[in-house]
Design an enzyme around this catalytic site. Structure first.
Site, short mmCIF file in Angstrom:
data_model
loop_
_atom_site.label_atom_id
_atom_site.label_comp_id
_atom_site.label_asym_id
_atom_site.label_seq_id
_atom_site.Cartn_x
_atom_site.Cartn_y
_atom_site.Cartn_z
N LYS A 102 14.75 8.35 1.44
CA LYS A 102 15.02 9.67 0.85
C LYS A 102 16.44 10.15 1.17
O LYS A 102 16.92 11.10 0.59
CB LYS A 102 13.99 10.68 1.34
CG LYS A 102 12.57 10.40 0.83
CD LYS A 102 11.56 11.37 1.44
CE LYS A 102 10.11 11.03 1.13
NZ LYS A 102 9.68 11.43 -0.22
N THR A 136 7.78 15.33 -6.45
CA THR A 136 7.17 16.48 -7.13
C THR A 136 7.91 17.75 -6.74
O THR A 136 7.95 18.71 -7.51
CB THR A 136 5.68 16.61 -6.77
OG1 THR A 136 5.51 16.44 -5.36
CG2 THR A 136 4.85 15.58 -7.51
N HIS A 179 1.06 5.01 -5.47
CA HIS A 179 2.10 6.02 -5.18
C HIS A 179 3.33 5.44 -4.52
O HIS A 179 4.22 6.19 -4.14
CB HIS A 179 1.56 7.11 -4.25
CG HIS A 179 0.51 7.96 -4.85
ND1 HIS A 179 0.79 9.13 -5.52
CD2 HIS A 179 -0.83 7.83 -4.88
CE1 HIS A 179 -0.34 9.68 -5.93
NE2 HIS A 179 -1.35 8.91 -5.56
N LYS A 210 9.35 21.31 -8.84
CA LYS A 210 9.21 22.70 -8.40
C LYS A 210 10.57 23.39 -8.40
O LYS A 210 10.68 24.56 -8.81
CB LYS A 210 8.59 22.74 -6.99
CG LYS A 210 7.17 22.21 -6.96
CD LYS A 210 6.67 21.91 -5.54
CE LYS A 210 5.42 21.04 -5.59
NZ LYS A 210 5.06 20.44 -4.29
N LYS A 229 11.54 17.61 2.36
CA LYS A 229 10.63 16.49 2.10
C LYS A 229 10.47 15.74 3.41
O LYS A 229 11.19 16.00 4.37
CB LYS A 229 11.18 15.57 1.01
CG LYS A 229 12.64 15.18 1.23
CD LYS A 229 13.17 14.34 0.08
CE LYS A 229 13.59 15.13 -1.15
NZ LYS A 229 12.90 14.81 -2.35
N ARG A 230 9.52 14.80 3.47
CA ARG A 230 9.41 13.98 4.65
C ARG A 230 10.75 13.30 4.94
O ARG A 230 11.52 13.01 4.02
CB ARG A 230 8.30 12.94 4.47
CG ARG A 230 6.91 13.53 4.54
CD ARG A 230 6.64 14.20 5.86
NE ARG A 230 6.50 13.23 6.91
CZ ARG A 230 5.33 12.82 7.42
NH1 ARG A 230 4.20 13.33 6.98
NH2 ARG A 230 5.29 11.94 8.40
O1 NBX Z 1 3.41 10.46 -3.55
C1 NBX Z 1 4.32 10.13 -2.54
C2 NBX Z 1 5.53 9.45 -3.16
O2 NBX Z 1 6.42 9.04 -2.14
C3 NBX Z 1 6.20 10.42 -4.08
O3 NBX Z 1 7.28 9.83 -4.74
C4 NBX Z 1 5.19 10.92 -5.11
O4 NBX Z 1 5.73 11.96 -5.86
C5 NBX Z 1 3.93 11.44 -4.43
C6 NBX Z 1 2.86 11.82 -5.41
O5 NBX Z 1 2.64 10.81 -6.33
N1 NBX Z 1 3.66 9.30 -1.57
C7 NBX Z 1 3.15 9.85 -0.48
O6 NBX Z 1 3.23 11.06 -0.27
N2 NBX Z 1 2.49 9.01 0.38
C8 NBX Z 1 1.83 9.43 1.46
O7 NBX Z 1 1.82 10.59 1.80
C9 NBX Z 1 1.10 8.43 2.30
C10 NBX Z 1 0.21 8.91 3.24
C11 NBX Z 1 -0.46 8.01 4.03
C12 NBX Z 1 -0.23 6.65 3.92
C13 NBX Z 1 0.66 6.18 2.98
C14 NBX Z 1 1.32 7.07 2.17
N3 NBX Z 1 -0.88 5.77 4.73
#
Ligand code: NBX
Length: 799
Positions: free
Chosen positions: A539, A641, A354, A645, A533-534
């Protein structure tokens, strides 16, 4: 009034009152909103259980291949509304609840969000579970039952404050405890050689206890299970110590064990590097694999059939220890030869990547690994050596510089590795896994993300959903590509007016809510421009706020230039340890305070940062949005994602060619998408230009002035230096190229303004976004995984 006196009018009312009386133990006179919500949830859950049993029996009788989705995170949000919609029970429930004299909305809003995830990765897992059920694919999600999900965010003088989240303070209505599904998970200890077999004797062990939540698919066609593990001590109380008066010491083992499932790590960029995090990862992975093998044994005989009957998906590297653990179970515990154990494990496991951000790629120190999982470390070394021996081209090692690279481990132990958008998958091939891809060119595949249309259109936007169903029937909810059927109707002025009316009504609802809860008044006729978003530098929320500052200055300089009224809405949490991201939040709040108080500019530009962004807030905001901000530095956002939406709900995107934006633009048409910024290769080239930021600033007086205002303390008069680290970063290294993309962003935003002023044209573009977003259903994504990765089939013919 008691149940016997109530004489309920409908079957559902009867069920609600029965649960209120006999499950909750309250009569109607004393029931709180929470009691009613629980009673309704139990009544609804009863209906799901029937479908659940049928699904379980059908899968068992078919001897079908099962899919297991292992994820540290499931960001599910509220479940009641979703369950009602999927059971086609929402109208009846509303009538029943209102017939009992309650507000249906209030009952639904009483439910806390299950925030067992950080962001996109966790929410994707939740959408996938729902689609797996909708498609009748026999599947199970495995994760951790965190007592505390992602922190609650509030602001104090514009700064982010984190408070613990307490979703389990009340009973969780949807889960069933399964004390019979309990496994022992060991840590530490030593490994001995007995008769040529390795025997691991852990130093400590905790129990993993299963809690099951049924996940019902659209029209209750099928129901799968989300199984979350809670940690407990084997021996809850040391009686000897207790009897000696050491009450705290007597419960110490229990406290220690429970800490494993206590909190979700709130960081989604950097691996936590904490022993507890590694314990969490092994804890849920080991419990899940035990459970999977137990089910396999009860259904099938020969363990060699494992890859034919089981497909396991690793959601990023967090469950990567599944590779060595499965090898350990097959080789050490079941006596299969090592090579065969590795082969079986590899044909069973798959891994989704991801992220490409180097700081987010998980690595664990070998010493910590050896200390916590001594047998696994030995197996990792052997897997690494074997892989190297097979490939004289010297592949990237799994273990290097005293660290275990979990991405490499996952790749080596996977049948398929996938990226989450076309661009991201290409970059995965070219960058992080370039040499492994050269050795295993068939292994990497793409599966572009999707979102469930049940939650993200049908349930969250009933007005638009009703209009679509009126125009093309309701088949689209289960088959989102049918939305293309809207296109021929779009010349119908009545339909256009209805779509515009629905958006306006959603904006009025949102404005009322923002005014009631946050005391800010918004004009529903202004463009609602939303970035949720985060908070991350990649971002680029700071690009957005920089543009707001520049726009504010432009309006002040020329208030009568016919500006398009806009409200910039932000939402998102910063990881508690990510200082720069927290600064960005503070800056946005400071800018908002100054701009919203400016009588000259505020009719045209307002800025609002809504606290505690979560799934429920997204469900409120997205249907009321006109413009979707997807402005990441190209090459950094794996997919996104939220972008899907928004498009589905008829918001236009202003965005870069990053992640799934590329595919969204291809689908909705370039003329219905506001593109700006550098491409991924241009980004790489630009970084090599000396003083790229300085050049960009020198070339754009607007950018220079906006930066200077922030630097001079125009938004922080109490502490003029507050944002010097932000301005210093942007004027200096500017790794994420905010300055270099600013000028084109400004241009795109002015094109957005002009387009919005032509209301009819805007509505048509918005409607085309909806009509052409059918491909972004997570049903399509899951079909892709079933066909290309899992070799799984639907147990509902035609699904
Ligand atoms: O996953 C996200 C990506 O940044 C997005 O672009 C993508 O759409 C989404 C689904 O594929 N990644 C993400 O949310 N990562 C984490 O939340 C995360 C959580 C814990 C960690 C590392 C990453 N230790």
């Amino acid at each position: 009034m008691t149940y016997q006196d109530a004489r309920p009018a409908t079957g559902l009312q009867d069920a609600i009152l029965r649960h209120l009386t006999y499950t909750i133990g309250k009569d109607t006179a004393h029931a709180t909103l929470h009691d009613w919500r629980m009673a309704l949830s139990y009544a609804v859950r009863d209906k799901i259980v029937d479908s659940w049993f049928v699904s379980t029996r059908t899968a068992y009788e078919a001897g079908a291949k099962r899919v297991y989705y292992l994820s540290m995170e499931f960001l599910i949000g509220r479940l009641l509304g979703d369950a009602l919609v999927n059971l086609r029970f929402d109208a009846e429930a509303k009538a029943a609840v209102e017939g009992l004299g309650l507000s249906f909305d209030a009952v639904l809003h009483d439910e806390p969000d299950a925030a067992l995830g950080n962001g996109g990765l966790g929410r994707l897992a939740a959408c996938f579970l729902e689609s797996l059920s909708t498609l009748a694919c026999p599947a199970m999600g495995y994760g951790i039952r965190y007592e505390h999900g992602l922190f609650r965010q509030s602001f104090e003088d514009g700064r982010q404050i984190e408070q613990p989240e307490t979703w389990l303070q009340q009973r969780h209505a949807w889960e069933f405890e399964r004390p019979e599904a309990m496994y022992r998970v060991g840590f530490g200890g030593h490994v001995a050689d007995q008769d040529d077999r390795a025997v691991w004797t852990p130093a400590e062990a905790v129990l993993a206890e299963a809690h099951d939540t049924p996940v019902v698919g659209w029209q209750a066609r099928w129901t799968n299970t989300l199984r979350l593990w809670g940690a407990r001590a084997g021996d809850p109380l040391d009686l000897k110590r207790f009897n000696h008066g050491d009450y705290v010491g007597a419960a110490a083992a229990e406290m220690l064990a429970r800490s494993i499932s206590r909190v979700l790590y709130p960081d989604d960029t950097t691996p936590a590097g904490k022993e507890l995090r590694l314990k969490q990862e092994y804890f849920f992975t080991a419990a899940s694999l035990h459970d999977i093998l137990r089910r396999f044994d009860s259904e099938h005989g020969d363990i060699r059939a494992l890859p034919d009957k089981v497909a396991i998906q690793l959601n990023d590297t967090h469950p990567a220890i599944a590779g060595p653990e499965l090898v350990r179970l097959l080789h050490d515990e079941r006596g299969l030869p090592f090579d065969e154990a590795v082969d079986l494990a590899r044909r069973t496991l798959n891994y989704t990547n991801h992220t490409l951000l180097p700081e987010a790629l998980e690595k664990w120190p070998v010493d910590l690994m050896r200390h916590l999982l001594p047998r696994h470390m030995m197996l990792i070394d052997r897997i690494d050596a074997d892989h190297a021996a097979h490939f004289p081209a010297r592949p990237t090692p799994i273990v290097a510089d005293g660290e275990v690279n979990m991405g490499t481990l996952s790749f080596v132990m996977a049948n398929r590795v996938n990226g989450v958008s076309a661009l991201h998958t290409e970059l995965v091939k070219q960058t992080v896994f370039a040499d492994l891809h050269a050795l295993h060119p068939e292994r990497i595949v793409n599966q572009t993300n999707g979102v469930t249309p049940r939650r993200w259109l049908h349930a969250c936007n009933p007005r638009l959903s009703g209009i679509i169903t009126g125009a093309i029937g309701e088949g689209w909810v289960g088959d989102l590509e049918q939305l293309s059927g809207l296109e021929p109707h779009l010349d119908d002025a009545g339909l256009q007016d209805a779509i515009a009316g629905a958006k306006r009504a959603n904006k009025v609802d949102l404005s009322n809510w923002v005014s009631a809860t946050h005391g800010v008044s918004l004009d529903p006729d202004a463009m609602f421009d939303v970035q949720i978003k985060r908070i991350h530098e990649y971002k680029r929320q700071h690009l957005n706020i920089l543009e707001a500052v520049a726009l504010w200055q432009a309006i002040r300089a020329n208030p009568n230039a016919g500006w398009t009224p806009r409200v910039k809405i932000f939402g998102g949490k910063a990881a508690p340890g990510y200082v720069f991201a927290k600064k960005i939040i503070h800056l946005i709040n400071d800018v908002a305070r100054v701009l919203n108080a400016d009588p000259v500019t505020s009719p045209f530009l307002k800025v609002v940062f809504l606290p505690n962004y979560n799934v429920t807030l997204a469900e409120r905001l997205i249907p009321a949005s006109d413009l979707s901000e997807q402005v990441s530095t190209a090459g950094k956002e794996a997919s996104g994602t939220g972008n899907m939406k928004f498009a589905l709900n008829g918001a236009l995107t202003v965005g870069t060619l990053d992640g799934a934006n590329v595919e969204i633009r291809d689908h909705v048409g370039a003329e219905n998408f506001f593109l700006f910024g550098m491409t991924a290769p241009e980004v790489v080239a630009r970084r090599a230009v000396p003083d790229h930021a300085g050049q960009a600033i020198a070339a754009d007086p607007r950018l220079a002035a906006a930066l200077e205002a922030i630097h001079q303390g125009a938004f922080s008069s109490d502490d003029p230096n507050r944002y010097h680290d932000i301005t210093g970063n942007l004027r200096g290294p500017d790794y994420f190229l905010v300055c270099s993309d600013f000028t084109d962003y400004w241009r795109a935003q002015r094109a957005v303004d002009a387009a919005y002023r032509d209301g009819a044209h805007w509505t048509r573009m918005a409607a085309l976004n909806t009509a052409r977003s059918g491909w972004f259903s997570s049903d399509r994504t899951i079909r892709g995984y079933m066909a290309d990765i899992w070799g799984a089939t639907s147990l509902r013919p035609g699904a």
